[in-house]
Every structure is written in C-alpha cells, then in structure tokens.
Design a protein around this motif. Structure first.
Motif, PDB file in Angstrom:
ATOM      1  N   ASN A   5       0.833  -1.188   0.135  1.00 44.17           N
ATOM      2  CA  ASN A   5       0.039  -0.098  -0.263  1.00 44.17           C
ATOM      3  C   ASN A   5       0.994   1.229   0.040  1.00 44.17           C
ATOM      4  OD1 ASN A   5      -2.075   1.790   0.014  1.00 44.17           O
ATOM      5  ND2 ASN A   5      -2.677   1.059   2.102  1.00 44.17           N
ATOM      6  N   LEU A  20       2.719   5.282  -0.120  1.00 44.17           N
ATOM      7  CA  LEU A  20       2.420   6.326   0.480  1.00 44.17           C
ATOM      8  C   LEU A  20       2.130   7.562  -0.491  1.00 44.17           C
ATOM      9  CD1 LEU A  20       5.077   5.772   3.160  1.00 44.17           C
ATOM     10  CD2 LEU A  20       2.546   4.789   3.253  1.00 44.17           C
ATOM     11  N   VAL A  38      -1.729  11.563  -9.028  1.00 44.57           N
ATOM     12  CA  VAL A  38      -0.806  10.321  -9.149  1.00 44.57           C
ATOM     13  C   VAL A  38      -0.061  10.543 -10.740  1.00 44.57           C
ATOM     14  CG1 VAL A  38      -0.802   7.856  -9.838  1.00 44.57           C
ATOM     15  CG2 VAL A  38      -2.355   8.573  -7.792  1.00 44.57           C
ATOM     16  N   THR A  40       4.420   4.677 -10.595  1.00 42.12           N
ATOM     17  CA  THR A  40       3.753   6.344 -10.408  1.00 42.12           C
ATOM     18  C   THR A  40       4.043   6.555  -8.880  1.00 42.12           C
ATOM     19  OG1 THR A  40       1.744   4.987  -9.697  1.00 42.12           O
ATOM     20  CG2 THR A  40       1.924   5.920 -12.245  1.00 42.12           C
ATOM     21  N   ALA A  56       3.734  10.426   4.047  1.00 42.07           N
ATOM     22  CA  ALA A  56       2.887  10.277   5.198  1.00 42.07           C
ATOM     23  C   ALA A  56       1.390   9.872   4.935  1.00 42.07           C
ATOM     24  CB  ALA A  56       2.652  11.629   5.689  1.00 42.07           C
ATOM     25  N   PRO A 103      -4.043   0.838  -4.433  1.00 44.08           N
ATOM     26  CA  PRO A 103      -4.016  -0.510  -3.665  1.00 44.08           C
ATOM     27  C   PRO A 103      -4.566  -0.437  -2.169  1.00 44.08           C
ATOM     28  CG  PRO A 103      -1.970   0.059  -4.716  1.00 44.08           C
ATOM     29  CD  PRO A 103      -2.690   1.237  -4.965  1.00 44.08           C
ATOM     30  N   GLY A 104      -4.446   0.786  -1.812  1.00 50.50           N
ATOM     31  CA  GLY A 104      -5.188   0.803  -0.224  1.00 50.50           C
ATOM     32  C   GLY A 104      -6.691   0.602  -0.205  1.00 50.50           C
TER      33      GLY A 104
HETATM   34  P1  AMP Z   1      -3.432   6.971   3.117  1.00 50.52           P
HETATM   35  O1  AMP Z   1      -2.153   7.471   3.168  1.00 50.52           O
HETATM   36  O2  AMP Z   1      -3.760   6.243   4.459  1.00 50.52           O
HETATM   37  O3  AMP Z   1      -4.343   8.205   3.061  1.00 50.52           O
HETATM   38  O4  AMP Z   1      -3.487   6.102   1.856  1.00 50.52           O
HETATM   39  C1  AMP Z   1      -3.137   6.738   0.860  1.00 50.52           C
HETATM   40  C2  AMP Z   1      -3.834   5.903  -0.407  1.00 50.52           C
HETATM   41  O5  AMP Z   1      -3.073   6.582  -1.654  1.00 50.52           O
HETATM   42  C3  AMP Z   1      -3.729   4.616  -0.391  1.00 50.52           C
HETATM   43  O6  AMP Z   1      -5.065   4.297  -0.810  1.00 50.52           O
HETATM   44  C4  AMP Z   1      -2.726   4.247  -1.345  1.00 50.52           C
HETATM   45  O7  AMP Z   1      -3.162   2.857  -2.048  1.00 50.52           O
HETATM   46  C5  AMP Z   1      -2.849   5.500  -2.459  1.00 50.52           C
HETATM   47  N1  AMP Z   1      -1.873   5.549  -3.154  1.00 50.52           N
HETATM   48  C6  AMP Z   1      -0.553   5.987  -2.838  1.00 50.52           C
HETATM   49  N2  AMP Z   1       0.181   5.941  -3.981  1.00 50.52           N
HETATM   50  C7  AMP Z   1      -0.446   5.568  -4.966  1.00 50.52           C
HETATM   51  C8  AMP Z   1      -0.108   5.336  -6.413  1.00 50.52           C
HETATM   52  N3  AMP Z   1       0.996   5.588  -7.109  1.00 50.52           N
HETATM   53  N4  AMP Z   1      -1.031   4.865  -7.130  1.00 50.52           N
HETATM   54  C9  AMP Z   1      -2.453   4.742  -6.856  1.00 50.52           C
HETATM   55  N5  AMP Z   1      -2.718   4.823  -5.656  1.00 50.52           N
HETATM   56  C10 AMP Z   1      -1.808   5.357  -4.664  1.00 50.52           C
END
Ligand code: AMP
Ligand code: MG
Length: 339
Positions: free
Chosen positions: A57, A59, A95, A116, A140, A226-227
C-alpha cells in the motif's frame, strides 16, 4: 520511546526529527499524517511497521508546492499544473509517473514498487513550514493504526501512536476531516481513485472529462489505489449503514433493533428520536462538509466495549457526500442497507 507533543510554533524541531530519520505525526486539513522523510528508506519502513500497514500500500508524498512536481515526477502533463494552481495547497492528491533515476529519487518503498507516485501539498501552515524547513518530500499515510478510523486530532494520534513515534505536532482539529481526493493523471481521461475533499463536480469544472475508478462503483472490481481494497476505518462494533428516504424511516428501523449494545449515529436535530440507545449526531444531512469533518471522531468515540452494533444514517452521494459514504461503506465492510 518517549513521544514529544509539539506545538505549531515548533516546526523547526519537527523538521529536524524528520531530517534525522524520525517519525512525526503532522496536522493537515484532511486528517493527521504520520510523516517521515520520503528519502530515508529506514524511516519509511518504520511507518509501515508502526501502523501495521500492508507493504503493497504505497504512501503519498507531501510537498511544499507545484515546483516539486518536476523534481520527483516525469512526463508531468499540463493538467497537473492547472489543478495544482487551482487546488493546492488543498485536499487533492495527483498520481503521476515517478522519476526512477538520478539522485535523489523517491525509493520503491514509498511507491510500493509502482511506476507512479502520489503527490500532494497539504493546507496547514505548520506542516507546510515543516516540509519547507526539512527540505525533503514527506511521505505520510494517515496517522492511525491500520484498519482503524483516521485521526483528526492530536489526542487521537496520541491514542494510536504514543511510545511508537518521536513526536506529534498538535495543529488543532482537521478542517476537512476526510482524506484527500486521489486523481490518477497517468490515464486518459483522468480517474478519481479515492473521493475526498475536492469533489468530482469541482474536478469536472477544471478538466473536460474525469471518470470514477470502476473499483469505486462496481462491486467486485479491484480498485486501482492499492489501499482502497482493504477494510478500513472500522470500530470494533458491527456497523450498519442505513440508506433511507427520510428521518422517519430511519427512526422506525432503529426501533426494531434491541437497545442493549446499540449506538445510533444520526444527523443533527434527530438526537432525541432514539430513547434507550446511545446516540451521537455527526453533522447536518444537508451540509455533507459537516458530516465529513466529524465522521472519524464519531467512529472513534463509539469504539467502546459496551457498544456491539452501530446504526449509521447514510448521506446522499453528492459533493463531499460521495467521500463520506465511501468511508462509511468501508467501515461497514461494504454492507449498505436500503430501506
Ligand atoms: P493514506 O495515506 O492512508 O491516505 O493512503 C494513501 C492512499 O493512496 C492509499 O489508498 C494508496 O493505495 C493510495 N496511493 C498511494 N500512491 C499511489 C499510487 N502511486 N497509485 C495509486 N494509488 C496510490
Ligand atoms: Mg489511511
């Protein structure tokens, strides 16, 4: 480890902790973030360990302004600058293609090996100051233990992270209360991967065409962020999200549920309609911004051993309401009851 509680006037202290590879929970307008220098692999690794966050997941990196885009990304489209100009600092994450060569560059540990990178500029004066003084992009995620509701006050951060991070900077309660909108600019048309504080309607004013990721609208589709595939934001109690035409339908439904162990998360003005049950209002139904600002704090408040079931009144999916419903659906494990 002793966790320092810093004030907004102590940005230099927070920046120096980040520069030396430590972790600091930082206030933003969306939710609190658990920050580390994005260039320090060991510090980034600790973010995942402290939160219990799955390694796949990625950042978001937090930067001080649009000039950082060309530093960490490549093939940046014009639309990125148009949006950054309009909505930064603010709750919009872009992104973009990640620059993988040259020194320094964003390590794979931040992007979970994707080609990405997600970038945003947070709208909080103390945190912007910390990023500027640290002189590095700050990786973060939300400053909560994985799976739990995001943190919107320094006290919530302390609850989840005390003894596990070097410092928490108290910048007051978060204004928006939900995580940023994530917009993927590497596809045509651009695609919203996570709804948030900047609405689909606002994005469509700036760009000709914007789609919602299929994973957000079609059950069974894997989301591109992914998250977004994980259960999230969940209190220990079972949460039922109730979509209904009016307050009366919700009240009648709640009457049929046993009082013992039940909490009701309703809208302002409805608090007296559920005698015998624990009741909490999380905002006004006709002002989704107020629901967004309080929903995570409300879910945390109801995370108590005596509560085994929470009934939540579901808002309309317009404007910021789309993001509120997205988070509540996740907290409910995808279940939504339509009356
Ligand atoms: P949070 O920091 O807890 O708000 O989670 C960050 C969110 O951004 C998660 O759902 C990640 O999967 C998403 N995320 C971060 N980088 C990417 C990326 N390069 N492509 C797609 N989703 C991303
Ligand atoms: Mg999170």
């Amino acid at each position: 480890m002793k966790t320092l509680l810093l004030t907004s006037a102590e940005a230099e202290k927070a920046a120096s902790i980040l520069r030396s590879g430590g972790l600091v929970a930082l206030p933003t307008e969306t939710v609190y973030g658990l920050g580390a220098s994005a260039l320090e692999e060991e510090a980034v690794k600790r973010i995942f360990e402290v939160k219990g966050r799955p390694q796949d997941n990625p950042l978001i990196i937090h930067v001080a302004g649009p000039e950082a885009l060309s530093e960490w990304c490549e093939a940046v489209p014009e639309s990125a600058y148009i949006l950054a100009e309009r909505y930064w600092p603010g709750p919009l994450t872009l992104v973009l293609r990640c620059r993988k060569t040259g020194e320094p560059h964003i390590p794979d540990r931040v992007t979970a090996g994707l080609d990405t990178v997600a970038v945003r500029c947070p709208d909080h004066p103390a945190t912007l100051e910390v990023i500027r003084l640290a002189g590095v992009p700050v990786a973060a995620p939300s400053a909560n233990l994985s799976g739990k509701p995001s943190t919107t006050t320094a006290l919530h951060c302390l609850h989840d992270l005390e003894g596990k991070v070097e410092a928490i900077l108290d910048g007051g309660p978060c204004r928006v209360g939900l995580e940023s909108t994530i917009l993927d600019l590497t596809v045509t048309p651009p695609r919203v991967l996570r709804p948030g504080g900047i609405t689909l309607e606002q994005l469509r004013e700036s760009l000709r065409e914007v789609e919602l990721d299929r994973g957000l609208v079609l059950p069974g589709e894997t989301p591109k962020a992914p998250g977004m595939k994980y259960r999230h934001y969940a209190p220990s109690a079972e949460l039922t999200l109730v979509r209904c035409r009016d307050a009366e339908a919700f009240i009648q439904y709640a009457k049929g549920v046993p009082d013992e162990g039940t909490a009701v998360l309703c809208w302002t003005g409805e608090e007296n309609a559920f005698p015998g049950k624990q009741v909490l209002a999380y905002g006004r139904g006709d002002e989704p911004e107020t629901l967004a600002a309080h929903v995570f704090a409300a879910l945390r408040e109801l995370d108590r051993p005596e509560i085994s079931r929470i009934l939540v009144r579901c808002p309309e999916e317009d404007g910021v309401g789309l993001a509120v419903v997205n988070r509540l659906k996740k907290a409910a494990g995808g279940k939504i009851l339509c009356l």
